[in-house]
Enzyme design. Sequence first.
Site, PDB file in Angstrom:
ATOM      1  CB  CYS A  48      -1.327   0.774   1.219  1.00  0.00           C
ATOM      2  SG  CYS A  48      -2.378   1.261   1.474  1.00  0.00           S
ATOM      3  CG  HIS A  49       1.198   5.184  -2.255  1.00  0.00           C
ATOM      4  ND1 HIS A  49       1.433   5.076  -3.555  1.00  0.00           N
ATOM      5  CD2 HIS A  49       2.832   5.557  -2.009  1.00  0.00           C
ATOM      6  CE1 HIS A  49       2.053   6.401  -4.282  1.00  0.00           C
ATOM      7  NE2 HIS A  49       3.346   6.537  -3.834  1.00  0.00           N
ATOM      8  CB  THR A  50       0.677   3.654   4.097  1.00  0.00           C
ATOM      9  OG1 THR A  50      -0.719   4.064   3.954  1.00  0.00           O
ATOM     10  CG2 THR A  50       0.781   4.542   5.616  1.00  0.00           C
ATOM     11  CG  HIS A  70      -0.358  -1.802   6.216  1.00  0.00           C
ATOM     12  ND1 HIS A  70       0.781  -1.015   5.627  1.00  0.00           N
ATOM     13  CD2 HIS A  70      -1.754  -1.200   6.019  1.00  0.00           C
ATOM     14  CE1 HIS A  70       0.090  -0.563   4.901  1.00  0.00           C
ATOM     15  NE2 HIS A  70      -0.846  -0.082   4.706  1.00  0.00           N
ATOM     16  CD  GLU A  71      -3.976  -3.311   1.066  1.00  0.00           C
ATOM     17  OE1 GLU A  71      -4.104  -2.127   0.971  1.00  0.00           O
ATOM     18  OE2 GLU A  71      -4.103  -3.998   0.285  1.00  0.00           O
ATOM     19  CB  CYS A 100      -9.868  -2.741  23.206  1.00  0.00           C
ATOM     20  SG  CYS A 100     -10.284  -0.977  23.682  1.00  0.00           S
ATOM     21  CB  CYS A 103     -12.157   2.571  24.916  1.00  0.00           C
ATOM     22  SG  CYS A 103     -12.172   2.821  22.892  1.00  0.00           S
ATOM     23  CB  CYS A 106     -14.404   0.104  21.070  1.00  0.00           C
ATOM     24  SG  CYS A 106     -12.442  -0.208  20.689  1.00  0.00           S
ATOM     25  CB  CYS A 114      -9.174   1.071  19.735  1.00  0.00           C
ATOM     26  SG  CYS A 114      -9.018   0.116  20.408  1.00  0.00           S
ATOM     27  NE  ARG A 118      -7.157   6.986  18.635  1.00  0.00           N
ATOM     28  CZ  ARG A 118      -8.057   8.280  19.097  1.00  0.00           C
ATOM     29  NH1 ARG A 118      -7.343   9.848  18.990  1.00  0.00           N
ATOM     30  NH2 ARG A 118      -9.119   8.391  20.284  1.00  0.00           N
ATOM     31  CB  CYS A 178      -5.462  -1.896   4.393  1.00  0.00           C
ATOM     32  SG  CYS A 178      -4.626  -0.755   3.762  1.00  0.00           S
ATOM     33  NE  ARG A 373      -3.104  -2.121  -1.911  1.00  0.00           N
ATOM     34  CZ  ARG A 373      -2.998  -1.125  -2.250  1.00  0.00           C
ATOM     35  NH1 ARG A 373      -2.725  -0.160  -2.849  1.00  0.00           N
ATOM     36  NH2 ARG A 373      -3.487  -0.200  -0.662  1.00  0.00           N
TER      37      ARG A 373
HETATM   38  P1  NAD Z   1      -2.123   5.101  -4.885  1.00  0.00           P
HETATM   39  O1  NAD Z   1      -0.852   5.782  -5.344  1.00  0.00           O
HETATM   40  O2  NAD Z   1      -1.902   3.857  -5.559  1.00  0.00           O
HETATM   41  O3  NAD Z   1      -2.907   6.711  -5.551  1.00  0.00           O
HETATM   42  C1  NAD Z   1      -3.502   7.891  -5.748  1.00  0.00           C
HETATM   43  C2  NAD Z   1      -3.118   8.322  -6.465  1.00  0.00           C
HETATM   44  O4  NAD Z   1      -3.326   9.989  -6.661  1.00  0.00           O
HETATM   45  C3  NAD Z   1      -1.826   8.308  -8.075  1.00  0.00           C
HETATM   46  O5  NAD Z   1      -3.166   8.147  -9.012  1.00  0.00           O
HETATM   47  C4  NAD Z   1      -2.452   9.739  -8.350  1.00  0.00           C
HETATM   48  O6  NAD Z   1      -1.527   9.829  -9.469  1.00  0.00           O
HETATM   49  C5  NAD Z   1      -2.766  10.370  -7.878  1.00  0.00           C
HETATM   50  N1  NAD Z   1      -2.872  12.439  -7.238  1.00  0.00           N
HETATM   51  C6  NAD Z   1      -1.011  12.413  -7.195  1.00  0.00           C
HETATM   52  N2  NAD Z   1      -1.003  13.360  -6.706  1.00  0.00           N
HETATM   53  C7  NAD Z   1      -2.064  14.263  -7.215  1.00  0.00           C
HETATM   54  C8  NAD Z   1      -3.395  15.417  -6.649  1.00  0.00           C
HETATM   55  N3  NAD Z   1      -2.816  17.025  -6.645  1.00  0.00           N
HETATM   56  N4  NAD Z   1      -4.629  15.764  -7.428  1.00  0.00           N
HETATM   57  C9  NAD Z   1      -5.290  14.279  -7.966  1.00  0.00           C
HETATM   58  N5  NAD Z   1      -5.075  12.847  -8.091  1.00  0.00           N
HETATM   59  C10 NAD Z   1      -3.779  13.005  -7.780  1.00  0.00           C
HETATM   60  O7  NAD Z   1      -2.002   5.351  -3.618  1.00  0.00           O
HETATM   61  P2  NAD Z   1      -3.039   4.817  -2.613  1.00  0.00           P
HETATM   62  O8  NAD Z   1      -2.332   2.920  -2.735  1.00  0.00           O
HETATM   63  O9  NAD Z   1      -4.803   4.275  -3.849  1.00  0.00           O
HETATM   64  O10 NAD Z   1      -3.098   5.268  -1.633  1.00  0.00           O
HETATM   65  C11 NAD Z   1      -3.921   6.667  -1.252  1.00  0.00           C
HETATM   66  C12 NAD Z   1      -3.561   7.649  -0.466  1.00  0.00           C
HETATM   67  O11 NAD Z   1      -4.366   6.588   1.241  1.00  0.00           O
HETATM   68  C13 NAD Z   1      -2.781   7.315   0.592  1.00  0.00           C
HETATM   69  O12 NAD Z   1      -2.284   8.393   0.391  1.00  0.00           O
HETATM   70  C14 NAD Z   1      -2.807   6.448   0.969  1.00  0.00           C
HETATM   71  O13 NAD Z   1      -1.257   6.999   2.389  1.00  0.00           O
HETATM   72  C15 NAD Z   1      -3.593   6.898   2.193  1.00  0.00           C
HETATM   73  N6  NAD Z   1      -4.048   5.243   3.011  1.00  0.00           N
HETATM   74  C16 NAD Z   1      -5.053   6.351   4.122  1.00  0.00           C
HETATM   75  C17 NAD Z   1      -5.331   4.932   4.715  1.00  0.00           C
HETATM   76  C18 NAD Z   1      -6.747   6.110   5.710  1.00  0.00           C
HETATM   77  O14 NAD Z   1      -7.128   5.024   6.814  1.00  0.00           O
HETATM   78  N7  NAD Z   1      -7.053   7.086   6.040  1.00  0.00           N
HETATM   79  C19 NAD Z   1      -6.010   3.917   4.563  1.00  0.00           C
HETATM   80  C20 NAD Z   1      -5.375   3.239   3.221  1.00  0.00           C
HETATM   81  C21 NAD Z   1      -4.170   4.142   2.643  1.00  0.00           C
HETATM   82 ZN    ZN Z   2     -11.020   0.428  22.241  1.00  0.00          ZN
END
Ligand code: NAD
Ligand code: ZN
Length: 380
Positions: A48-50, A70-71, A100, A103, A106, A114, A118, A178, A373
């Site tokens: 994942c990107h994270t 994490h995925e 949990c 809390c 939850c 959580c 969290r 994820c 993915r």
């Molecule tokens: P990814 O890199 O596959 O997709 C991101 C897309 O955004 C790409 O296609 C890219 O070209 C595009 N992009 C870049 N800059 C841009 C802009 N200014 N305007 C429009 N589009 C733009 O990433 P992903 O795996 O799909 O993850 C996306 C985001 O979600 C990441 O920041 C990731 O860390 C986050 N995320 C958050 C959670 C959460 O629980 N909040 C969970 C998972 C992932």
């Molecule tokens: Zn909890």
Amino acid sequence: MSSTAGKVIKCRAAVAWEAGKPLVIEEVEVAPPQAMEVRMKILYTALCHTDVFFWEAKGQNPLFPRILGHEAGGIVESVGEGVTDLAPGDHVLPVFTGECRECAHCLSEESNMCELLRINTDRGVMINDGKSRFSINGKPIYHFVGTSTFSEYTVVHSGCVAKINPLAPLNIVCILSCGISTGLGATLNVAKPTKGSTVAVFGLGAVGLAAAEGARLAGASRIIGVDLNPRRFHEAKKFGVNEFVNPKDYNKPVQEVIAEMTNGGVDRSIECVGNIDAMVSAFECVRDGWGVAVLVGVPHKDAMFKSHPVNFLNERTLKGTFFGNYKPRSDLPAVVEMYMNKELELEKFITHEVPFSEINKAFDYMASRGQLRCIIRMDG
Ligand code: NAD
Ligand code: ZN
């Protein structure tokens, strides 16, 4: 009980020794699970990107050596003291944020934040004793978001594990651990578009396309995809995205372009990029009166959100979510069932597969931007 229960397991793990340097497959020692923990055998994991953000550590605090990931999907190998709802052999998805069940969060129907479990991206140890369960020659290796799935075995808090239908194919449903659940839940649980509404999705990676899938399931009639990469647009059609905007094609802010296209703004928007400008645009493109924007992308650690207060006074709402507001243990099994009942398509998110020994290729595919993915098979 498995023959390895209570013993240290030696296995392969992909260790990030330094920011931005290729991961190295090492033999690591994985300690047995302590109270309220489980040790699981990972069968499949995905990138994942994270993971990439914390590996690059450009906009995040560096913490190395670390086992990222994490995925994933796997099977419980053994459980620690006090774990009563999981047993060896259970099919499970680990989740970066936990539940949990005790809390205030939850117990609230509104929150999945959580207090105990969290997401904490800066912590590299188990909460139980402040120690790592991974080591190489006695030197501890840090955990990542409580999951560290780039290892054949990992130790996870039992509150961060969802027990799922054992018939569900782990090589596919692992992506619900994820990104896909996050995007889907951001739409269905947080943005909540009504039938016939107009939804903008910023960022058409796996998370954004899952958000679009949620909009399609909710019956949105216009789903506007926004991305800087035109290659994403072709793919996005399969996910119900029926209009596209590339901000690079215009010499005015994308929120103005969207306001013109929709006669005042979209009903809902979901930001799945992680870039602060995209977050502001996603908020400012929603219609006044009732528009709701949901932030999902993980921002740079120094990012600040700036928008004129009148945008709020005009009755727009800004929200954010982790994991699409799903409570991992309570809600994730039902999302797996959505796949089993063929309501939710997951195969179309899986664009690549590599054996674990070639895990660095998954990072290359992400960098080349063709990837949604990439499944990493732990037996390879
Ligand atoms: P990814 O890199 O596959 O997709 C991101 C897309 O955004 C790409 O296609 C890219 O070209 C595009 N992009 C870049 N800059 C841009 C802009 N200014 N305007 C429009 N589009 C733009 O990433 P992903 O795996 O799909 O993850 C996306 C985001 O979600 C990441 O920041 C990731 O860390 C986050 N995320 C958050 C959670 C959460 O629980 N909040 C969970 C998972 C992932
Ligand atoms: Zn909890």
